[in-house]
Design an enzyme around this catalytic site. Structure first.
Site: not given
Length: 552
Positions: A35, A262, A272
């Site tokens: 994104e 992850r 983020k």
């Protein structure tokens, strides 16, 4: 069809191998779908190396770069450009043109209409608070919205009017009709469209309704012919919704979602949202601050792309959550730079040395290797005169036998030059040493003294009259705690010495140092010229120390 063995085996590759062996797929197609609401970080590098690496390793495989751009309030074209640069810098190429989820807005809208027509979606008018209340909890089921069974024609009409901009934000939404009693909260009639009057970086003001990520992502995968949709474990409970959407629309391709763990890295934030807060609160100097775990920050600090790829390969792909030591990443960086970075000398905390028996009008041009183990790199020229700079930490007026540097009354070798002996120190009125007066042995250039005395210590230096002044930014890890994400206030766990600025001198040959080019400053560490550097003001970032100073 067989796997090209250029990457380590893992459970995802095993699945792919089976799919190819059984003929389920003739070739594979992956995607990297960020994104564009921030810069990529080291965690994204793991996904990049996985998805694009598979496309490199398997015959006829492809990997798309797709921006999942469904939230115009947080997304920006600058992030799009930065992400493209990061992927390219890491050494990967995407298949064909860049893709955007916004490319498919018309198709997504048509599939949403199809769900309404098949009584699989409805327009709901509950507000945000009511929606949360009706949704239930992890231990209690939700309850049906009073709008859940509204007529198909009515939902179709309202959805069309939502698109036309007739309703205010928050007044209506389109929800999938699944199961309000599902133990998976994601399946309790999730929102798939909401009203949002916002300018989109790709579509401008064409749309005022935007699809939600969970609705968009799976359809975008299917439209692009993705075979294996790889994502991190936090999306595991999204998978039933991913599969439900594809099963309930008229689309042929049915990608398979597979989750992997992850990357959690010590002393590092990989959120983020939290990284954005560091930028907004000016705790760091932007997304590319060399202390940031962003790919752009690591690039600016001097991390080689090959070292990041090597690190991602070493940590592997599993389903097991764990935290990787930051030292492992730094070790990969050191290994790469040790092999590839040319040598140079820099004095970061200088003190002047006067060689009293050296001809004050004389200047020599000494020769040194660019790399001690790679003759192909060639040699460099070092100006040498009767005045040089050494590092202040390389001199003591008195010291024990373990100290192998310059001591008053004793000798030391200058790297690639002569043996000198400290004879006298000059101090200012406050007792600080301003000069060290030495004598040199002219017979010791490149060899030990001929009289049998042994000189064990070697120190670096820079000529005092033929050099370039430079600013040195000594970077260290940004946080003092291994898990800064757990801190209530990250400012309380900041490392006050994450950046120390020094001013000194470098070899004259670095006058035209190229930004991001790596150098090993002998005995100091690995450095690269910063973006701020120019021929009038050289600035070097310390990429990593010569060894792990945090070990033990």
């Amino acid at each position: 069809m067989t796997q090209v063995e250029t990457g380590p085996s893992n459970f995802i590759r095993n699945i792919i191998d089976d799919d190819l062996k059984t003929g389920k797929h003739q070739s594979i197609h992956t995607r990297f779908p960020p994104e564009p609401n921030g810069y990529l970080h080291i965690g994204h590098a793991k996904s990049i190396c996985l998805n694009f690496g598979l496309a490199v390793d398997y015959p006829n495989a492809l990997c798309n770069l797709r921006f999942d751009d469904t939230n115009p309030l947080k997304e920006d074209a600058d992030y799009v450009a930065a992400i493209q640069e990061d992927v390219s810098w890491l050494g990967f190429k995407w298949a064909g043109d860049i893709h955007y989820s916004s490319d498919y807005f018309e198709q997504l809208y048509a599939y949403a209409v199809e769900l309404i027509e098949n009584e699989k979606a409805y327009v709901c008018e509950l507000n945000a608070e009511q929606t949360r209340e009706y949704r239930g909890t992890l231990t209690s089921p939700g309850k049906d919205s009073p709008f859940r069974n509204r007529p198909i024609a009515e939902s179709l009409d309202l959805f069309a009017r939502m698109r036309a901009g007739e309703f205010e934000e928050g007044s209506m939404m389109l929800r999938a009709k699944i199961d309000m009693a599902s133990p998976n909260m994601k399946m309790r009639d999730p929102v798939i469209y909401r009203i949002r009057f916002a300018h989109h970086h790709q579509t401008g003001d064409k749309w005022c309704i935007y699809p939600m990520y969970d609705f968009t992502h799976c359809i975008s995968d299917a439209i692009e012919g993705i075979t294996h949709s790889l994502c991190t474990l936090e999306f595991e409970d999204h998978r039933p919704l991913y599969d439900w959407v594809l099963a309930n629309i008229s689309i042929k391709c049915k990608p398979r979602q597979i989750e992997f763990s992850r990357l959690n890295l010590q002393y590092t934030l990989t959120s983020k949202r939290k990284l954005n807060a560091l930028v907004v609160d000016k705790i760091v100097d932007g997304w590319d601050d060399p202390r940031m775990p962003t790919i752009s920050g690591m690039r600016r600090r001097g991390y080689p792309a090959a070292a990041i790829r090597d690190f991602c390969q070493r940590i592997g792909i599993t389903k097991q959550e764990n935290t990787v030591e930051l030292a492992s990443l730094e070790a990969c960086v050191r290994e790469d730079l040790e092999a590839n970075a040319p040598r140079a000398m820099a004095v970061i905390d200088p003190v002047k040395v006067i060689i009293t028996n050296y001809d004050e009008h004389k200047t020599e041009q000494l020769t040194a290797p660019m790399h001690p183990k790679d003759e192909s790199m060639g040699t460099r020229t070092l100006p040498f005169s009767g005045q040089i700079y050494i590092d202040r930490a390389d001199f003591r007026e008195s010291a024990n036998k373990k100290y192998k540097r310059l001591v008053l009354g004793k000798e030391v070798r200058l790297r690639n030059a002569y043996v000198i002996k400290a004879d006298e120190v000059i101090k200012d009125t406050e007792g600080n040493i301003t000069e060290i007066h030495c004598s040199y042995d002219p017979e010791t250039l490149g060899k030990n003294p001929s009289d049998g005395r042994k000189v064990k210590g070697v120190i670096h230096w820079v000529d005092a009259t033929n050099n370039k002044p430079a600013e040195f930014r000594i970077y260290d890890r940004l946080f003092l705690t291994e898990n800064p994400g757990a801190a209530e206030n990250v400012e309380e766990v900041l490392n006050p010495e994450s950046l120390i600025v020094r001013h000194g001198f470098v070899e004259l040959g670095l006058a035209d140092a190229v930004v991001n080019d790596a150098h090993q400053f002998e005995r100091e560490g690995y450095f690269c010229a910063d973006n701020d550097s120019n021929t009038e003001h050289l600035v070097f970032n310390r990429t990593v120390a010569l060894r792990d100073s945090w070990a033990g």
